[in-house]
Design a protein around this motif. Structure first.
Motif, PDB file in Angstrom:
ATOM      1  N   THR A 101      27.925 -51.404 -34.786  1.00  0.00           N
ATOM      2  CA  THR A 101      27.408 -51.326 -36.142  1.00  0.00           C
ATOM      3  C   THR A 101      27.630 -52.651 -36.866  1.00  0.00           C
ATOM      4  OG1 THR A 101      29.473 -50.552 -37.150  1.00  0.00           O
ATOM      5  CG2 THR A 101      27.981 -48.872 -36.228  1.00  0.00           C
ATOM      6  N   ASN A 186      26.438 -47.677 -41.369  1.00  0.00           N
ATOM      7  CA  ASN A 186      25.170 -46.964 -41.225  1.00  0.00           C
ATOM      8  C   ASN A 186      24.032 -47.912 -40.858  1.00  0.00           C
ATOM      9  OD1 ASN A 186      25.955 -44.329 -41.500  1.00  0.00           O
ATOM     10  ND2 ASN A 186      25.704 -44.283 -43.724  1.00  0.00           N
ATOM     11  N   ASP A 200      21.446 -42.550 -40.191  1.00  0.00           N
ATOM     12  CA  ASP A 200      22.050 -41.534 -41.060  1.00  0.00           C
ATOM     13  C   ASP A 200      21.297 -41.383 -42.374  1.00  0.00           C
ATOM     14  OD1 ASP A 200      23.556 -39.615 -42.230  1.00  0.00           O
ATOM     15  OD2 ASP A 200      25.424 -40.749 -42.305  1.00  0.00           O
TER      16      ASP A 200
END
Length: 293
Positions: A101, A186, A200
């Motif tokens: 991420t 995210n 998400d």
């Protein structure tokens, strides 16, 4: 977390993509959602997100939001979604973009803090250009205030009365697709070129762009003037900065109200106090009454 494959995960994979599960690793678990990285027997790797029956949103609404914005911002591919047979849950199955991420890349030093904030601002700008369909979920501000009021004492809402008024009295503007929870974790960096993908969309809804930008400022602790400007300078669309500040106060108050007592609550109290010093016009200061002799 690895181990035995939960029955609901196996059922979701078989029913929605027609493949049995080989491995499953739980990535996250909240009160109404759980996310697994799943290896299928046919060699594919997917991410399965399970929604409880009591969740405000479900797999169908998140799937629709992802597909609605896919032409404007990189997102995972929806592989399947729907009700899980034999269970009350619904499941969303998407392509697996990998484990890296933007947040983990920043924490490990692969990406600078400044680059992270600019990347988030750019992704928000692309998302906010996606057209909002009539069916898009909406959450009116009065509902958000009512929800906050159930967790926040009356004195807390009274303290931010001017911020609430600034949001309520703002001139109506065109709504945009708001992610609702955009921060570094995210955003997934998909190999081989580390393309930034938004993931998400649990809280995705139509709303004012200032709310979504402010939420990112709050969740990344970019509320100081220097960090906030890094985000707003990289954000490609026009912003009402007074309204942006008001939304920052609201989102910070909500984070404070939902925080756990102790260190977490103290952290959000400090951030609220910092905001009250930077933007005193968005807070109500109670002065002691003068007594006359």
């Amino acid at each position: 977390m690895t181990g035995a494959v939960p029955a609901v995960v196996s059922r979701a994979a078989l029913a929605l993509v027609g493949a049995p599960v080989r491995t499953a690793c739980r990535l996250s678990a909240r009160s109404r959602t759980a996310v697994y990285r799943v290896g299928l027997m046919d060699g594919r790797s997917v991410v399965i997100k399970l929604y409880a029956a009591t969740a405000r949103r479900n797999a169908a609404t998140e799937s629709a939001a992802i597909r609605s914005v896919a032409h404007h911002v990189p997102v995972p591919t929806v592989v399947g979604y729907g009700h899980v047979p034999g269970h009350e849950a619904t499941a969303l199955i998407t392509s697996d973009l990998g484990p890296l991420t933007l947040g983990s890349a920043m924490r490990s030093g692969l990406v600078s803090d400044e680059r992270t904030l600019k990347d988030l601002a750019g992704l928000l700008g692309r998302l906010h250009r996606a057209p909002v369909q009539p069916w898009a979920p909406r959450r009116p501000f009065y509902e958000q205030v009512a929800s906050l009021g159930r967790r926040c004492p009356p004195s807390g809402l009274d303290r931010i009365g001017p911020a609430l008024a600034a949001i309520t009295d703002a001139s109506p503007t065109a709504l945009v697709w708001c992610h609702g929870d955009l921060h570094g974790d995210n955003v997934v960096l998909a190999r081989p070129r580390a393309v930034r993908h938004l993931v998400d969309f649990t809280d995705a809804a139509a709303g004012p762009r200032e709310s979504d930008v402010a939420q990112t400022l709050v969740m990344t602790n970019a509320l100081s003037p220097l960090l906030a400007r890094t985000v707003t300078d990289a954000y490609p669309l026009a912003l009402d900065h007074r309204l942006l500040s008001a939304w920052a106060v609201f989102h910070t108050t909500r984070s404070w109200a939902y925080s756990s007592p102790g260190d977490d609550r103290a952290l959000w109290e400090r951030r609220l106090d910092d905001l009250s010093r930077r933007t005193p016009y968005l807070f109500r200061t109670h002065r002691p009454e003068r007594t006359h002799r």
